[in-house]
Design an enzyme around this catalytic site. Structure first.
Site, mmCIF file in Angstrom:
data_model
loop_
_atom_site.group_PDB
_atom_site.id
_atom_site.type_symbol
_atom_site.label_atom_id
_atom_site.label_comp_id
_atom_site.label_asym_id
_atom_site.label_seq_id
_atom_site.Cartn_x
_atom_site.Cartn_y
_atom_site.Cartn_z
ATOM 1 N N ASP A 31 -3.033 -0.666 -3.118
ATOM 2 C CA ASP A 31 -4.280 -0.518 -3.939
ATOM 3 C C ASP A 31 -3.897 -1.309 -5.177
ATOM 4 O O ASP A 31 -3.128 -1.265 -5.739
ATOM 5 C CB ASP A 31 -4.785 0.775 -4.424
ATOM 6 C CG ASP A 31 -6.215 1.003 -4.606
ATOM 7 O OD1 ASP A 31 -7.064 1.597 -3.839
ATOM 8 O OD2 ASP A 31 -6.602 0.558 -5.861
ATOM 9 N N ILE A 32 -4.954 -2.307 -5.758
ATOM 10 C CA ILE A 32 -4.834 -3.163 -6.735
ATOM 11 C C ILE A 32 -5.084 -2.199 -7.978
ATOM 12 O O ILE A 32 -4.214 -2.767 -8.944
ATOM 13 C CB ILE A 32 -6.044 -4.291 -6.632
ATOM 14 C CG1 ILE A 32 -5.357 -5.529 -7.548
ATOM 15 C CG2 ILE A 32 -7.193 -3.905 -7.105
ATOM 16 C CD1 ILE A 32 -6.436 -6.653 -7.215
ATOM 17 N N ASN A 88 -13.245 8.437 0.830
ATOM 18 C CA ASN A 88 -14.617 8.426 0.117
ATOM 19 C C ASN A 88 -15.755 7.726 0.934
ATOM 20 O O ASN A 88 -15.675 6.952 1.496
ATOM 21 C CB ASN A 88 -14.414 7.508 -1.260
ATOM 22 C CG ASN A 88 -13.494 8.035 -2.169
ATOM 23 O OD1 ASN A 88 -13.185 9.156 -2.109
ATOM 24 N ND2 ASN A 88 -12.662 7.063 -2.969
ATOM 25 N N GLU A 96 -16.446 2.533 -2.933
ATOM 26 C CA GLU A 96 -16.835 1.208 -3.572
ATOM 27 C C GLU A 96 -17.028 0.066 -2.705
ATOM 28 O O GLU A 96 -17.662 -0.913 -2.963
ATOM 29 C CB GLU A 96 -16.030 1.082 -4.919
ATOM 30 C CG GLU A 96 -16.210 2.246 -6.044
ATOM 31 C CD GLU A 96 -15.418 1.817 -7.254
ATOM 32 O OE1 GLU A 96 -14.419 1.105 -7.065
ATOM 33 O OE2 GLU A 96 -15.788 2.979 -8.214
ATOM 34 N N HIS A 101 -11.751 2.752 4.976
ATOM 35 C CA HIS A 101 -10.462 3.108 4.557
ATOM 36 C C HIS A 101 -9.683 4.481 4.106
ATOM 37 O O HIS A 101 -10.492 5.144 3.640
ATOM 38 C CB HIS A 101 -9.885 2.018 3.457
ATOM 39 C CG HIS A 101 -10.951 2.084 2.154
ATOM 40 N ND1 HIS A 101 -12.357 1.564 2.135
ATOM 41 C CD2 HIS A 101 -10.882 2.712 1.032
ATOM 42 C CE1 HIS A 101 -12.756 1.967 0.972
ATOM 43 N NE2 HIS A 101 -11.830 2.654 0.427
ATOM 44 N N HIS A 103 -7.343 6.417 1.816
ATOM 45 C CA HIS A 103 -6.367 6.395 0.848
ATOM 46 C C HIS A 103 -5.190 7.163 1.118
ATOM 47 O O HIS A 103 -5.272 8.257 1.311
ATOM 48 C CB HIS A 103 -7.004 6.957 -0.428
ATOM 49 C CG HIS A 103 -7.988 6.161 -0.845
ATOM 50 N ND1 HIS A 103 -7.991 5.216 -1.990
ATOM 51 C CD2 HIS A 103 -9.372 6.068 -0.710
ATOM 52 C CE1 HIS A 103 -9.117 4.645 -2.497
ATOM 53 N NE2 HIS A 103 -10.047 5.304 -1.193
HETATM 54 P P1 5GP Z 1 -12.995 3.384 -2.438
HETATM 55 O O1 5GP Z 1 -13.707 3.691 -3.856
HETATM 56 O O2 5GP Z 1 -14.090 2.557 -1.839
HETATM 57 O O3 5GP Z 1 -12.815 4.519 -1.623
HETATM 58 O O4 5GP Z 1 -11.819 2.409 -2.778
HETATM 59 C C1 5GP Z 1 -11.639 1.327 -2.864
HETATM 60 C C2 5GP Z 1 -10.438 1.076 -3.324
HETATM 61 O O5 5GP Z 1 -9.999 -0.378 -3.234
HETATM 62 C C3 5GP Z 1 -10.211 1.306 -4.948
HETATM 63 O O6 5GP Z 1 -9.143 2.411 -5.101
HETATM 64 C C4 5GP Z 1 -9.969 0.035 -5.526
HETATM 65 O O7 5GP Z 1 -8.957 0.213 -6.476
HETATM 66 C C5 5GP Z 1 -9.456 -0.660 -4.337
HETATM 67 N N1 5GP Z 1 -9.441 -2.164 -4.618
HETATM 68 C C6 5GP Z 1 -10.697 -2.768 -5.025
HETATM 69 N N2 5GP Z 1 -10.794 -4.234 -5.095
HETATM 70 C C7 5GP Z 1 -9.465 -4.396 -4.254
HETATM 71 C C8 5GP Z 1 -8.650 -5.885 -4.080
HETATM 72 O O8 5GP Z 1 -9.243 -6.854 -4.240
HETATM 73 N N3 5GP Z 1 -7.703 -5.386 -3.558
HETATM 74 C C9 5GP Z 1 -6.855 -4.120 -3.458
HETATM 75 N N4 5GP Z 1 -5.521 -4.316 -2.982
HETATM 76 N N5 5GP Z 1 -7.635 -3.066 -3.572
HETATM 77 C C10 5GP Z 1 -8.775 -3.015 -4.214
#
Ligand code: 5GP
Ligand code: ZN
Length: 109
Positions: A31-32, A88, A96, A101, A103
């Site tokens: 995760d970035i 999520n 987001e 995915h 986590h």
């Molecule tokens: P969500 O909130 O959709 O469950 O998680 C999305 C995750 O993707 C977040 O934890 C966010 O930090 C990560 N993320 C967002 N943009 C990028 C990216 O460009 N590269 C990587 N490796 N992770 C990302």
């Protein structure tokens, strides 16, 4: 492959990410913006928007995601101390990126 989907672009190599594992069904990358010492994302290669869009035929994908998470936790030496696995789901659930995915976070102790 959805051309406007960030994770599809990462999977196809069109956007960068730090990969830690890949097989026919899933990829795993860091995760970035890590929210824990270990924060990895287990992502199916198939574009599925969220848990809500899973179908009966996706059973193998879901089990592959969970079994991969278990193996990756072991490789990162956090199996015994423990970790969290979570999805999520849609905006109200904190999602987001609208490509399914899982986590994997841990490494606090
Ligand atoms: P969500 O909130 O959709 O469950 O998680 C999305 C995750 O993707 C977040 O934890 C966010 O930090 C990560 N993320 C967002 N943009 C990028 C990216 O460009 N590269 C990587 N490796 N992770 C990302
Ligand atoms: Zn996608």
């Amino acid at each position: 492959m959805e051309k406007n989907c960030l994770f599809c672009r990462i999977i196809s190599g069109q956007a960068p990410a730090e990969f830690v594992y890949e097989n026919d069904v899933v990829v795993v990358f860091k995760d970035i913006y890590p929210k824990a010492p270990v924060h990895l994302l287990i992502v199916p290669k198939k574009h599925i928007r969220s848990i809500n869009e899973l179908s009966e035929t996706d059973r193998e994908i879901v089990s592959e995601m969970i079994l991969t998470a278990k193996e990756i936790a072991k490789k990162n030496l956090i199996s015994t101390t423990g970790y969290k696995l979570f999805f999520n789901v849609e905006r109200g659930g904190g999602q987001e990126i609208f490509h399914l995915h899982l986590h994997l976070i841990g490494g606090w102790i």
